[in-house]
Write an enzyme that holds these catalytic residues in place. Structure first.
Site, short mmCIF file in Angstrom:
data_model
loop_
_atom_site.label_atom_id
_atom_site.label_comp_id
_atom_site.label_asym_id
_atom_site.label_seq_id
_atom_site.Cartn_x
_atom_site.Cartn_y
_atom_site.Cartn_z
N ASN A 43 0.84 -1.20 0.00
CA ASN A 43 0.00 0.00 0.00
C ASN A 43 0.87 1.25 0.00
O ASN A 43 1.94 1.28 0.62
CB ASN A 43 -1.02 0.00 1.15
CG ASN A 43 -0.40 -0.20 2.52
OD1 ASN A 43 0.61 -0.85 2.69
ND2 ASN A 43 -1.04 0.38 3.53
N GLU A 56 -3.13 -4.47 -3.08
CA GLU A 56 -3.64 -5.30 -4.19
C GLU A 56 -3.62 -4.51 -5.49
O GLU A 56 -3.27 -5.05 -6.54
CB GLU A 56 -5.08 -5.75 -3.89
CG GLU A 56 -5.22 -6.64 -2.66
CD GLU A 56 -5.46 -5.84 -1.38
OE1 GLU A 56 -4.98 -4.70 -1.28
OE2 GLU A 56 -6.12 -6.37 -0.48
N CYS A 87 -10.34 -5.00 0.38
CA CYS A 87 -11.46 -4.07 0.48
C CYS A 87 -12.37 -4.24 -0.74
O CYS A 87 -12.01 -4.90 -1.72
CB CYS A 87 -10.96 -2.62 0.59
SG CYS A 87 -10.31 -1.96 -0.97
N CYS A 90 -10.86 -3.28 -4.12
CA CYS A 90 -9.84 -4.23 -4.58
C CYS A 90 -10.48 -5.54 -5.04
O CYS A 90 -9.97 -6.18 -5.96
CB CYS A 90 -8.80 -4.48 -3.50
SG CYS A 90 -7.67 -3.06 -3.35
#
Ligand code: THU
Length: 136
Positions: A43, A56, A87, A90
């Site tokens: 991230n 991701e 999430c 993603c």
């Protein structure tokens, strides 16, 4: 790709590369392509919060950039206790490139493993057939 514990160790080693000064939550991801390649991502947060990127999304972007557009497995680990699942956004990003039955594998810090197919995580995901899009 090698077994889940090796992948977990690889993702754990990647976590410090996350840029997560705002949330403090480090996430790492590796996606496996149908062509046998692997692509990693972490991230990448931003001072303008909505501009941050999930791990991701980073990994999928790396895969597509390298020419890999079919994903067979997605592995995710984080600095949080327990399992972290992708999430909602993603899940849709994975769905775009997922082979049927693509497995999402969540790897916890104490050896926990969770497995779900992308269809389980995102039932009725949105697909668009470019041939059916009206232009002009
Ligand atoms: N994050 C991911 O990288 N992947 C997910 O699926 C969930 C959330 C990141 C975004 C943000 O940088 C941090 O975790 C806390 O939400």
């Amino acid at each position: 790709m090698s077994d889940a514990s090796e992948i977990a160790a690889r993702l754990r080693a990647l976590l410090p590369r996350a840029h997560a000064p705002y949330s403090g939550v480090q996430v790492a991801c590796v996606v496996e392509g149908g062509d046998g390649t692997n692509h990693i991502g972490v991230n990448v947060e931003n001072a303008a919060y909505p501009q941050g990127l999930c791990a991701e999304a980073s990994a999928i972007s790396a895969a597509v950039t390298q020419g890999t557009t079919v994903l067979t497995r997605v592995f995710v680990a984080s600095s949080l206790p327990g399992l972290v699942w992708p999430c909602g956004g993603c899940r849709q990003k994975i769905f775009e490139f997922a082979a049927e039955g693509c497995e999402v594998v969540a790897l916890g810090p104490d050896g926990e493993i969770g497995r779900q197919t992308i269809e389980q995580l995102l039932p009725l995901g949105f697909r668009l057939d470019p041939a059916q899009v009206r232009r002009g």
